[in-house]
Write an enzyme that holds these catalytic residues in place. Structure first.
Site, short mmCIF file in Angstrom:
data_model
loop_
_atom_site.label_atom_id
_atom_site.label_comp_id
_atom_site.label_asym_id
_atom_site.label_seq_id
_atom_site.Cartn_x
_atom_site.Cartn_y
_atom_site.Cartn_z
CG ASP A 65 -1.59 1.50 0.87
OD1 ASP A 65 -2.19 1.83 0.26
OD2 ASP A 65 -1.45 1.95 2.51
CB THR A 98 -1.84 5.73 -1.58
OG1 THR A 98 -1.89 4.22 -2.04
CG2 THR A 98 -3.09 6.26 -0.81
CB THR A 99 1.16 2.88 -5.74
OG1 THR A 99 0.96 2.52 -4.35
CG2 THR A 99 2.06 3.18 -6.38
CG ASP A 396 -7.00 0.39 0.81
OD1 ASP A 396 -6.87 1.44 1.60
OD2 ASP A 396 -5.32 0.64 0.14
#
Length: 566
Positions: A65, A98-99, A396
């Protein structure tokens, strides 16, 4: 000739030891620092992304994550920290991507770097990047497919597809269908007007397999600390009355030394009896209210535990605040701060209560609650790190389903939407005859990093796949606009038909946040670093300053030198 004629005296504005660096080298240095951070999380993108093992003072964390990795990296470079902030903001706002947001921001900077080295003013780049961002978001909203007009059952199926896309890149991807259904069921139980995330509890129990995880339609929490007599209490009820308190039910030792003067030793017993009578009076009133279950945020002592056990009442003390809150919302109970004049309306109820053994722990389960706007996921797994990562993965997925319910628009995943926007911006850039054409084309090229990285992480030839995607997206009839990377075959596929969907909000937020982060870093042309004071107290600080001033002064009158104290 007068000595030192025409020489300018040195002007000291900043404290001695202050480090300043500015201009083009500083900007390039900041971009390089951000690229180093991006390279750390780059390989975690997508369903074939690798995991990172981070070992620090808090223990071992295994995760892919982006936000979790960025938080644990403990980055000290001031410019690179902005990427950490943008990743955490994306996690808080939409829960996923998020990445992607870090990789996009890094790629925008990478495309800007050659222009900066050639002497282009950063403001020209920033203006074009912001313009491209607005165009990209507008185009994305045009391409988004709405799920608003679907029936609830059909919508649940579509939400499950969104959750499966999110879980596909996580450690729990092997059981993505099982968990996606669980997540959709949990979010569906929330109040549709608020969709309050606090009302979904996630409890982690080590042992068993992932498939042993289950969803409680109501509230579940770990059995609290209990005294002797607890085992004699009933462990299950149908339609129980639930009393929730915020008071202690135990004999307390005096915190301060108390002195009682008696003229008759016989009276001592009456004082002791009075204390016992007070607690028995409280317990009598709890039982008289008709409650079968008594919960309290504060301790319930051994005397009270045995008293309730003798009267077939279940009790639990030291229940955590958020569990109490969820119990009250689910059962309709109201927290009482006194047991005097208990109103039957203040008691809650549920269809069934039971205490169940889950692994090595016991859990109290409140099921079939009349006002159930809450649900609890009980996660099982072999190791602590694995359960922690499953918890982050489900968080998530819950955020994605929650966002998709509020903003029911989806876009095809697998890099399809990025390729489509990149093609649109490349064509749009031809409307400009100045440098903006180059800058917007560079922005468009940067968007292709998502499908390229998905291929690299899956072990496929990114050049071949990207050429196939460009060919599909260039079709005049627009039939190839939903084509993205197929990580199973190494080719391309219509990701919308393959149910690889992502909420439009995730992509909108990622593009906007990544552009802002890149523009922020491009707008910085000087870094001033102040040395930390090594002397903690003011007195010794003044002494040290005086010593430095004296050492730098000229002649014996140390105060008249360049280092004169202010």
């Amino acid at each position: 000739m007068m000595p030192m004629m025409g020489m300018q005296p040195q002007i000291i504005l900043l404290k001695e030891g202050t480090d300043t660096s500015q201009g083009k080298p500083q900007l390039i240095s900041n971009i390089n620092a951000c690229m180093a951070v991006v390279d750390t999380v780059r390989t975690t993108l997508g369903p074939r992304g690798m995991d990172k093992l981070i070992h620090d003072s808090r223990g071992v964390t295994i995760s892919n994550d982006g936000a979790t990795i960025m938080k644990l990296l403990d980055i000290v470079h001031p410019a690179a920290k902005s990427l950490v902030d943008v990743s955490l903001a994306q996690d808080a706002e939409v829960g996923d991507g998020t990445t992607s947001v870090v990789i996009l921001a890094g790629e925008f900077l990478k495309e800007a770097k050659p222009f900066i080295e050639e002497g282009v003013h950063p403001r020209s780049l920033i203006k074009s990047f912001r313009q491209a961002s607005v165009l990209a978001v507008e185009r994305l909203k045009e391409l988004a497919i709405s799920l608003e007009d679907k029936h609830m059952e059909e919508k649940k199926d579509l939400l499950k597809k969104c959750a499966m896309t999110t879980l596909n890149s996580k450690l729990v991807s092997g059981e993505k269908e099982f968990f996606a259904q669980m997540v959709v069921d949990a979010v569906s139980k929330l109040d549709p007007s608020t969709l309050d995330l606090k009302m979904v509890g996630i409890k982690k129990v080590q042992g068993g397999g992932l498939r042993d995880s289950f969803l409680v339609d109501g509230v579940a929490f770990k059995k609290t600390f209990s005294y002797a007599g607890f085992e004699q209490q009933p462990k299950s009820f149908n339609d129980p009355k639930i009393l929730v308190l915020n008071i202690e039910l135990e004999l307390k030792a005096e915190k301060e030394n108390a002195e009682i003067r008696l003229d008759d030793p016989a009276k001592y017993q009456s004082i002791v009896d009075a204390e016992w009578n007070i607690i028995y009076d409280k317990l009598d009133k709890c039982v008289a209210s008709g409650a079968n279950i008594v919960l309290s945020r504060l301790p319930i002592g051994d005397l009270a535990t045995q008293y309730f056990a003798d009267r077939n009442v279940f009790c639990a003390g030291r229940v955590e605040g958020n569990d109490i809150e969820r119990v009250t919302k689910a059962t309709g109970a109201k927290v009482q701060t006194t047991v005097n004049n208990l109103d039957p309306k203040a008691l809650g109820t549920c269809a069934r209560f039971e205490e169940r053994q889950v692994g090595a722990e016991r859990y109290n389960l409140f099921m079939g609650c009349p006002q159930a706007r809450t649900a609890t996921l009980v996660l099982r797994g072999g190791s602590e790190q694995f359960i922690d990562e499953a918890d982050r993965s489900l968080h998530d997925a819950i955020m994605i389903v929650r966002r998709a319910l509020k903003h029911a628009q989806v876009v095809p995943g697998g890099g399809a939407i990025e390729m489509c926007i990149a093609k649109y911006l490349s064509e749009y850039s031809l409307q400009f005859s100045n440098k903006s054409q180059l800058f917007i084309k560079a922005y468009a090229k940067a968007l292709e990093v998502i499908p390229r990285q998905l291929c690299n992480n899956a072990g496929f030839d990114a050049t071949d796949v990207l050429n196939k995607l460009r060919q599909k997206h260039a079709l005049a009839d627009g039939s190839g606009k939903n084509f993205g990377v197929d990580v199973n075959t190494g080719g391309v596929c219509d990701t919308y038909d393959a149910f690889v969907w992502e909420p439009a909000l995730v992509k909108v937020n990622a593009i906007q946040a990544a552009t802002e982060a890149a523009c922020l870093i491009l707008s910085v042309d000087e870094t001033v670093r102040n040395p930390k004071s090594e002397v903690p107290d003011a007195a010794s600080g003044a002494a040290a300053q005086a010593a430095i001033a004296g050492g730098r002064g000229r002649g014996r009158g140390g105060g008249r030198g360049r280092g004169m104290r202010r």
